[in-house]
Design a protein around this motif. Sequence first.
Motif, PDB file in Angstrom:
ATOM      1  N   VAL A  10      86.108  16.378  -0.978  1.00 35.13           N
ATOM      2  CA  VAL A  10      85.283  15.241  -0.563  1.00 35.13           C
ATOM      3  C   VAL A  10      85.334  15.093   0.956  1.00 35.13           C
ATOM      4  N   ALA A  11      86.514  15.232   1.541  1.00 37.18           N
ATOM      5  CA  ALA A  11      86.654  15.129   3.000  1.00 37.18           C
ATOM      6  C   ALA A  11      85.846  16.227   3.694  1.00 37.18           C
ATOM      7  N   LEU A  12      85.886  17.449   3.180  1.00 30.40           N
ATOM      8  CA  LEU A  12      85.111  18.546   3.768  1.00 30.40           C
ATOM      9  C   LEU A  12      83.611  18.289   3.656  1.00 30.40           C
ATOM     10  N   VAL A  13      83.173  17.797   2.502  1.00 30.43           N
ATOM     11  CA  VAL A  13      81.750  17.487   2.320  1.00 30.43           C
ATOM     12  C   VAL A  13      81.330  16.393   3.298  1.00 30.43           C
ATOM     13  N   VAL A  14      82.150  15.360   3.447  1.00 30.51           N
ATOM     14  CA  VAL A  14      81.840  14.274   4.379  1.00 30.51           C
ATOM     15  C   VAL A  14      81.768  14.809   5.807  1.00 30.51           C
ATOM     16  N   LEU A  15      82.691  15.687   6.191  1.00 31.21           N
ATOM     17  CA  LEU A  15      82.673  16.272   7.535  1.00 31.21           C
ATOM     18  C   LEU A  15      81.417  17.110   7.762  1.00 31.21           C
ATOM     19  N   VAL A  16      81.027  17.900   6.776  1.00 29.17           N
ATOM     20  CA  VAL A  16      79.820  18.718   6.909  1.00 29.17           C
ATOM     21  C   VAL A  16      78.592  17.822   7.024  1.00 29.17           C
ATOM     22  N   VAL A  17      78.517  16.772   6.207  1.00 32.52           N
ATOM     23  CA  VAL A  17      77.385  15.845   6.265  1.00 32.52           C
ATOM     24  C   VAL A  17      77.342  15.154   7.631  1.00 32.52           C
ATOM     25  N   LEU A  18      78.494  14.693   8.119  1.00 33.57           N
ATOM     26  CA  LEU A  18      78.537  14.060   9.440  1.00 33.57           C
ATOM     27  C   LEU A  18      78.116  15.041  10.531  1.00 33.57           C
ATOM     28  N   TYR A  19      78.556  16.299  10.425  1.00 30.95           N
ATOM     29  CA  TYR A  19      78.166  17.307  11.400  1.00 30.95           C
ATOM     30  C   TYR A  19      76.659  17.529  11.375  1.00 30.95           C
ATOM     31  N   VAL A  20      76.073  17.654  10.189  1.00 30.94           N
ATOM     32  CA  VAL A  20      74.635  17.876  10.067  1.00 30.94           C
ATOM     33  C   VAL A  20      73.856  16.692  10.628  1.00 30.94           C
ATOM     34  N   VAL A  21      74.322  15.472  10.376  1.00 35.86           N
ATOM     35  CA  VAL A  21      73.652  14.283  10.929  1.00 35.86           C
ATOM     36  C   VAL A  21      73.735  14.308  12.453  1.00 35.86           C
ATOM     37  N   PHE A  22      74.912  14.600  12.992  1.00 35.43           N
ATOM     38  CA  PHE A  22      75.074  14.690  14.439  1.00 35.43           C
ATOM     39  C   PHE A  22      74.192  15.794  15.014  1.00 35.43           C
ATOM     40  N   SER A  26      71.098  15.426  17.658  1.00 36.39           N
ATOM     41  CA  SER A  26      71.133  16.164  18.926  1.00 36.39           C
ATOM     42  C   SER A  26      69.883  17.016  19.105  1.00 36.39           C
ATOM     43  N   LEU A  27      69.465  17.691  18.037  1.00 33.39           N
ATOM     44  CA  LEU A  27      68.278  18.534  18.123  1.00 33.39           C
ATOM     45  C   LEU A  27      67.013  17.706  18.314  1.00 33.39           C
ATOM     46  N   VAL A  28      66.944  16.549  17.677  1.00 28.45           N
ATOM     47  CA  VAL A  28      65.794  15.656  17.893  1.00 28.45           C
ATOM     48  C   VAL A  28      65.765  15.217  19.348  1.00 28.45           C
ATOM     49  N   HIS A  29      66.909  14.868  19.897  1.00 31.14           N
ATOM     50  CA  HIS A  29      66.991  14.461  21.301  1.00 31.14           C
ATOM     51  C   HIS A  29      66.482  15.579  22.219  1.00 31.14           C
ATOM     52  N   MET A 162      66.971  24.824   8.640  1.00 31.06           N
ATOM     53  CA  MET A 162      66.829  23.939   7.472  1.00 31.06           C
ATOM     54  C   MET A 162      66.374  22.540   7.888  1.00 31.06           C
ATOM     55  N   LEU A 163      66.729  22.152   9.116  1.00 31.27           N
ATOM     56  CA  LEU A 163      66.325  20.845   9.628  1.00 31.27           C
ATOM     57  C   LEU A 163      64.969  20.898  10.326  1.00 31.27           C
ATOM     58  N   GLY A 164      64.362  22.073  10.370  1.00 30.82           N
ATOM     59  CA  GLY A 164      63.024  22.215  10.942  1.00 30.82           C
ATOM     60  C   GLY A 164      63.007  22.500  12.433  1.00 30.82           C
ATOM     61  N   PHE A 165      64.098  23.012  12.968  1.00 30.66           N
ATOM     62  CA  PHE A 165      64.157  23.313  14.397  1.00 30.66           C
ATOM     63  C   PHE A 165      64.308  24.806  14.601  1.00 30.66           C
ATOM     64  N   GLY A 166      63.581  25.308  15.593  1.00 32.67           N
ATOM     65  CA  GLY A 166      63.659  26.727  15.929  1.00 32.67           C
ATOM     66  C   GLY A 166      63.512  26.900  17.424  1.00 32.67           C
ATOM     67  N   PRO A 167      63.618  28.123  17.889  1.00 27.76           N
ATOM     68  CA  PRO A 167      63.464  28.362  19.334  1.00 27.76           C
ATOM     69  C   PRO A 167      62.016  28.133  19.778  1.00 27.76           C
ATOM     70  N   HIS A 168      61.863  27.820  21.053  1.00 26.04           N
ATOM     71  CA  HIS A 168      60.544  27.583  21.653  1.00 26.04           C
ATOM     72  C   HIS A 168      60.276  28.641  22.717  1.00 26.04           C
ATOM     73  N   GLU A 169      58.985  28.830  23.006  1.00 28.36           N
ATOM     74  CA  GLU A 169      58.581  29.794  24.032  1.00 28.36           C
ATOM     75  C   GLU A 169      58.770  29.204  25.417  1.00 28.36           C
ATOM     76  N   TYR A 170      59.151  30.057  26.340  1.00 28.84           N
ATOM     77  CA  TYR A 170      59.228  29.666  27.744  1.00 28.84           C
ATOM     78  C   TYR A 170      57.846  29.779  28.370  1.00 28.84           C
ATOM     79  N   LEU A 171      57.620  29.009  29.405  1.00 31.82           N
ATOM     80  CA  LEU A 171      56.409  29.187  30.203  1.00 31.82           C
ATOM     81  C   LEU A 171      56.681  30.340  31.152  1.00 31.82           C
TER      82      LEU A 171
END
Length: 188
Positions: A10-22, A26-29, A162-171
């Motif tokens: 349970v502690a490992l699952v909670v840590l993974v969930v907290l990491y994914v939320v963080f 961060s990626l949205v930011h 899985m969260l919908g983020f990928g690399p972007h092209e440079y100008l």
Amino acid sequence: MFMVVFAVVVALVVLVVLYVVFLQRSLVHLDELRANAMSQIGVQMNSRWDGLTALADVMKGYAEHERTALREIIAQRAPLGRTASAEEIQQQEGLLTSALGWLIAVSENYPELKANTLYQTTMENIAAAEDKVRMSRMVYNDTVTRINRAVRMFPASLFASMLGFGPHEYLKEPDGKTEMPSMRDGGR
């Protein structure tokens, strides 16, 4: 013993969930910073187009044919916003570069236009807008570096797609801008 294993799981699952939320936050930011940088490029390029439109109006008294041709080039412009792609920026950059090159060539044929104070001021404003576009492009590419690094580094790389983020092209720098001009025949 079962309770200890259950608590650890349970502690490992909670840590993974907290990491994914963080990670997601961060990626949205970072993605918002990238989108904002893209929007700034659009704003600065719009200022350059406005400068060209003003120059077309200055040309009105000098050469109607050239003014009409410049208006046709300006009509090809497209709005660039937060969702613009690097390719769209490159296309607009190419249009602007060709329009400015053409305009400078036309001004050589009309010395009285080149001496016009309004023409000179407008050209200075276009040059200032060009500097702002250059800085906005640098900010965009720096932001893309940050988000690309974030989505490619382990362990974030496991969850980013899985969260919908990928690399972007440079100008990229437009063709010809990185080459030194020939010094033969007066720089032509």
